[in-house]
Design an enzyme around this catalytic site. Sequence first.
Site, PDB file in Angstrom:
ATOM      1  N   ASP A 127      20.843  34.597  18.823  1.00 28.22           N
ATOM      2  CA  ASP A 127      22.047  35.046  19.519  1.00 28.22           C
ATOM      3  C   ASP A 127      22.821  33.751  19.753  1.00 28.22           C
ATOM      4  O   ASP A 127      22.227  32.739  20.146  1.00 28.22           O
ATOM      5  CB  ASP A 127      21.654  35.693  20.847  1.00 28.22           C
ATOM      6  CG  ASP A 127      22.860  36.236  21.595  1.00 28.22           C
ATOM      7  OD1 ASP A 127      22.924  37.458  21.777  1.00 28.22           O
ATOM      8  OD2 ASP A 127      23.720  35.427  22.022  1.00 28.22           O
ATOM      9  N   SER A 128      24.122  33.756  19.547  1.00 28.49           N
ATOM     10  CA  SER A 128      24.827  32.470  19.598  1.00 28.49           C
ATOM     11  C   SER A 128      24.844  31.864  21.001  1.00 28.49           C
ATOM     12  O   SER A 128      25.227  30.712  21.169  1.00 28.49           O
ATOM     13  CB  SER A 128      26.236  32.587  19.032  1.00 28.49           C
ATOM     14  OG  SER A 128      27.106  33.197  19.956  1.00 28.49           O
ATOM     15  N   SER A 129      24.409  32.611  21.997  1.00 25.25           N
ATOM     16  CA  SER A 129      24.264  32.011  23.334  1.00 25.25           C
ATOM     17  C   SER A 129      23.212  30.907  23.309  1.00 25.25           C
ATOM     18  O   SER A 129      23.164  30.074  24.213  1.00 25.25           O
ATOM     19  CB  SER A 129      23.848  33.059  24.353  1.00 25.25           C
ATOM     20  OG  SER A 129      24.617  34.212  24.200  1.00 25.25           O
ATOM     21  N   CYS A 156      45.069  27.120  31.684  1.00 25.28           N
ATOM     22  CA  CYS A 156      45.968  28.056  31.009  1.00 25.28           C
ATOM     23  C   CYS A 156      45.605  28.084  29.536  1.00 25.28           C
ATOM     24  O   CYS A 156      45.487  27.034  28.910  1.00 25.28           O
ATOM     25  CB  CYS A 156      47.421  27.605  31.120  1.00 25.28           C
ATOM     26  SG  CYS A 156      48.060  27.765  32.765  1.00 25.28           S
ATOM     27  N   THR A 175      43.897  21.997  30.658  1.00 29.12           N
ATOM     28  CA  THR A 175      44.398  23.069  31.522  1.00 29.12           C
ATOM     29  C   THR A 175      43.590  24.358  31.395  1.00 29.12           C
ATOM     30  O   THR A 175      43.072  24.676  30.322  1.00 29.12           O
ATOM     31  CB  THR A 175      45.889  23.374  31.240  1.00 29.12           C
ATOM     32  OG1 THR A 175      46.272  24.510  32.030  1.00 29.12           O
ATOM     33  CG2 THR A 175      46.156  23.677  29.792  1.00 29.12           C
ATOM     34  N   ASP A 204      30.021  34.842  20.549  1.00 34.45           N
ATOM     35  CA  ASP A 204      30.113  34.288  21.915  1.00 34.45           C
ATOM     36  C   ASP A 204      30.411  32.788  21.932  1.00 34.45           C
ATOM     37  O   ASP A 204      31.187  32.313  22.745  1.00 34.45           O
ATOM     38  CB  ASP A 204      28.821  34.564  22.691  1.00 34.45           C
ATOM     39  CG  ASP A 204      28.664  36.041  23.021  1.00 34.45           C
ATOM     40  OD1 ASP A 204      29.649  36.784  22.878  1.00 34.45           O
ATOM     41  OD2 ASP A 204      27.557  36.449  23.415  1.00 34.45           O
ATOM     42  N   THR A 234      25.618  39.374  16.485  1.00 32.70           N
ATOM     43  CA  THR A 234      25.727  40.843  16.412  1.00 32.70           C
ATOM     44  C   THR A 234      25.795  41.339  14.982  1.00 32.70           C
ATOM     45  O   THR A 234      25.233  42.376  14.647  1.00 32.70           O
ATOM     46  CB  THR A 234      27.018  41.305  17.138  1.00 32.70           C
ATOM     47  OG1 THR A 234      26.872  40.989  18.510  1.00 32.70           O
ATOM     48  CG2 THR A 234      27.256  42.786  16.983  1.00 32.70           C
TER      49      THR A 234
HETATM   50  N1  ASP Z   1      25.786  37.824  21.749  1.00 34.18           N
HETATM   51  C1  ASP Z   1      26.270  37.854  20.405  1.00 34.18           C
HETATM   52  C2  ASP Z   1      26.292  36.447  19.869  1.00 34.18           C
HETATM   53  O1  ASP Z   1      27.192  35.705  20.147  1.00 34.18           O
HETATM   54  C3  ASP Z   1      27.611  38.482  20.346  1.00 34.18           C
HETATM   55  C4  ASP Z   1      28.241  38.524  18.966  1.00 34.18           C
HETATM   56  O2  ASP Z   1      27.681  38.188  17.960  1.00 34.18           O
HETATM   57  O3  ASP Z   1      29.375  38.963  18.891  1.00 34.18           O
HETATM   58  O4  ASP Z   1      25.380  36.043  19.185  1.00 34.18           O
END
Ligand code: ASP
Length: 356
Positions: free
Chosen positions: A72-74, A292, A290, A105, A28
């Site tokens: 995008d870090s996804s 938690c 866990t 992310d 982002t």
């Molecule tokens: N989807 C974005 C990412 O992880 C979100 C971010 O940068 O905050 O690349």
Amino acid sequence: MNNEQLTVSFSLRTKLKSKILVIYTGGTIGMMMNKETNALEPFPFDDIYMHLPMLNLVNAEITVKEMLPLIDSSDTNPQFWVRLATLIFDNYKDYDGFVVLHGTDTMAYTASALCFLLENLSKPVILTGSQLPLGVIRTDGRENILNSIEIAAAKQEEKPRVPEVCIYFENSLFRGNRVYKDNAEHFNAFHSANYPKLAEVGVRVKYNDAFIRQTTDKQLILHTKLDENIAILKLYPGITQKAMRAVFNTENLRAVVLETFGSGNAPSNPEFISILEEAVNKGIVIVNVTQCKGGGTVEIGRYGASVLLKKIGVISGHDITTEAAVAKLMYLLGEGLTNEELKYYMGISLRGEITV
Ligand code: ASP
């Protein structure tokens, strides 16, 4: 490496103190709106420093490299982690510290992976990003970058203040392998439930020295093998044998992060236990972590509901985060360890990722 490109190098003051390499990977922080699709997409790096003229006032010499393609870090994966670690390793001697601009992310996974890939690290590697793009007036990215650079450049008696992989976000500096993202909306998006902050930024930067790793004279070692043959299995009441078998029958599976309840508890019914036992007997290492987020550690055997897990050979992940457990298993398996060695190393702290 061909697809890393030197973007800009600018020296800022006459009396230079630290040389900082900023590595931009996407996320982002450097995004802009695609007018056709109305979706956020990465833009070329030039636009980031255009939005940060105050970098000229920072008391450091800053070089910026982009790691292409910006993502995008996804889309992060073990290959990306190895490329990033290699880029830091290749530039290690030339810089005093590193700031990695990364999507939030999966930032905690990347930070954990870097901790293990860079053994004997003695310089700061600080990951940061933002919730709002730099191009937006209320962006949190500006403060996050500036403070990360300041911390990466900070020294005490000629030694870096924070010689480890960290995440900096919204006034807080965390150990990279202790953090998880817990909010997609608030500026303070990260949390470290089982380990104190390494520093807090207000009028001054307050370092929590007792919890910061020390520098070492040992040479930096780069590890480049990560074994992806692992899985995460999150337990929930009503989980079916079918669902569990689907995971444990995965081809070439070497290890599973088993996300359990409370202090490491799991159903005690014989069908459930026998699936786990079969997997352990097949040589799959099962690590009990866990669900938690805070409040301590997995204590196998504290409740009857976890005694059986211990009996069949499930090992404790102690207070490790799922993110760090994934990275640690990939790293240890990549080192070609036997199961016994793997279990031993999962039980000790290698980079401060567990409290034992
Ligand atoms: N989807 C974005 C990412 O992880 C979100 C971010 O940068 O905050 O690349």
